[in-house]
Scaffold this active site. Structure first.
Site, short mmCIF file in Angstrom:
data_model
loop_
_atom_site.label_atom_id
_atom_site.label_comp_id
_atom_site.label_asym_id
_atom_site.label_seq_id
_atom_site.Cartn_x
_atom_site.Cartn_y
_atom_site.Cartn_z
N LYS A 125 36.50 30.04 38.72
CA LYS A 125 37.83 30.23 38.50
C LYS A 125 38.36 30.66 39.82
O LYS A 125 39.76 30.26 39.75
CB LYS A 125 37.53 31.62 37.75
CG LYS A 125 38.92 32.33 37.29
CD LYS A 125 38.56 33.83 36.86
CE LYS A 125 38.17 34.84 37.78
NZ LYS A 125 38.07 36.15 37.21
N ASP A 143 40.31 32.65 33.32
CA ASP A 143 40.15 34.12 33.60
C ASP A 143 40.17 34.92 32.42
O ASP A 143 40.18 34.06 31.28
CB ASP A 143 41.34 34.79 34.47
CG ASP A 143 42.44 35.20 33.45
OD1 ASP A 143 42.81 34.59 32.57
OD2 ASP A 143 43.06 36.20 34.20
#
Length: 227
Positions: A125, A143
């Site tokens: 991420k 996210d």
């Protein structure tokens, strides 16, 4: 048209509406270099972007380079980043990644995702945030908001970040991946909340298979929308 084709057609329409609703969707962390964005993204775990943006000016004024941050006094660094939470773990990660960047990459943040995820405290991420916003490469940042909103919209059935990333990559053109992530994050923060989404005030409510998860009364829903 098969189911996947129908999902893509609807996804394109939903994305168009969300882009119109959030034309200023962007990364809300302040940065001027790939290194600053990398550090800020690591600090943003379990914290808010607003909170991180209050800390990073002091941090970068004291330790502006990977070499400087790697050599920082640990106690002093921890005190500076304390407001972001989990400051001991974050300090260790920041100094570890800074040392590796200084030693192995000539002080420059690597571009490849394989190299980025080898850095301490950097997962896929975080790597995609840096690739998408610091290097301008196509990148989907999975996210919590992206995971939640994309599943509610029926674009994925998974809660696993790597699966969701692949599902979204198959639905959208690479040129849209970064702004898609930003747009979904804006929508998740402002309207499609985790516990009580503002369904009755949602611009894509009529196209969302999860419509009704939150209040559908326009006035009640409008009160839930955050600026």
């Amino acid at each position: 048209m098969g189911r996947r084709g129908c999902v893509k057609t609807t996804a394109d329409e939903v994305f168009k509406l969300l882009r119109a609703a959030y034309p200023d969707a962007r990364c809300e962390l302040d940065f001027t270099s790939p290194f600053q964005l990398l550090v800020a993204t690591v600090l943003s775990a379990q914290s808010t972007d607003v909170g991180v943006n209050k800390v990073t000016p002091v941090l970068f004024a004291r330790w502006p380079t990977p070499q400087a941050l790697a050599e920082a006094d640990r106690a002093e660094l921890e005190e500076v980043i304390r407001p972001t939470g989990f400051f001991r773990n974050k300090a260790a990660a920041l100094q570890g990644l800074s040392r590796q960047i200084a030693d192995d990459y000539d002080g420059k943040v690597p571009i490849s995702i394989d190299d980025l995820v080898k850095l301490p405290g950097v997962g896929r991420k975080t790597a995609n945030v840096v690739r998408g916003h610091a290097f301008g490469l196509p990148a989907i940042t999975t996210d919590t908001h992206v995971l939640r909103v994309s599943k509610r919209l029926g674009w994925t059935t998974s809660a696993k970040p790597e699966v969701v990333e692949t599902d979204l990559q198959q639905l959208f053109d690479p040129s849209d991946w970064t702004v898609l992530s930003d747009t979904l994050i804006f929508h998740g923060r402002r309207c499609c909340h985790a516990k009580k989404p503002a369904c009755g005030a949602c611009v894509v409510g009529g196209l969302c298979p999860s419509y009704g998860t939150g209040p559908t009364d326009p006035d009640e829903a409008k009160a839930l929308v955050k600026s």
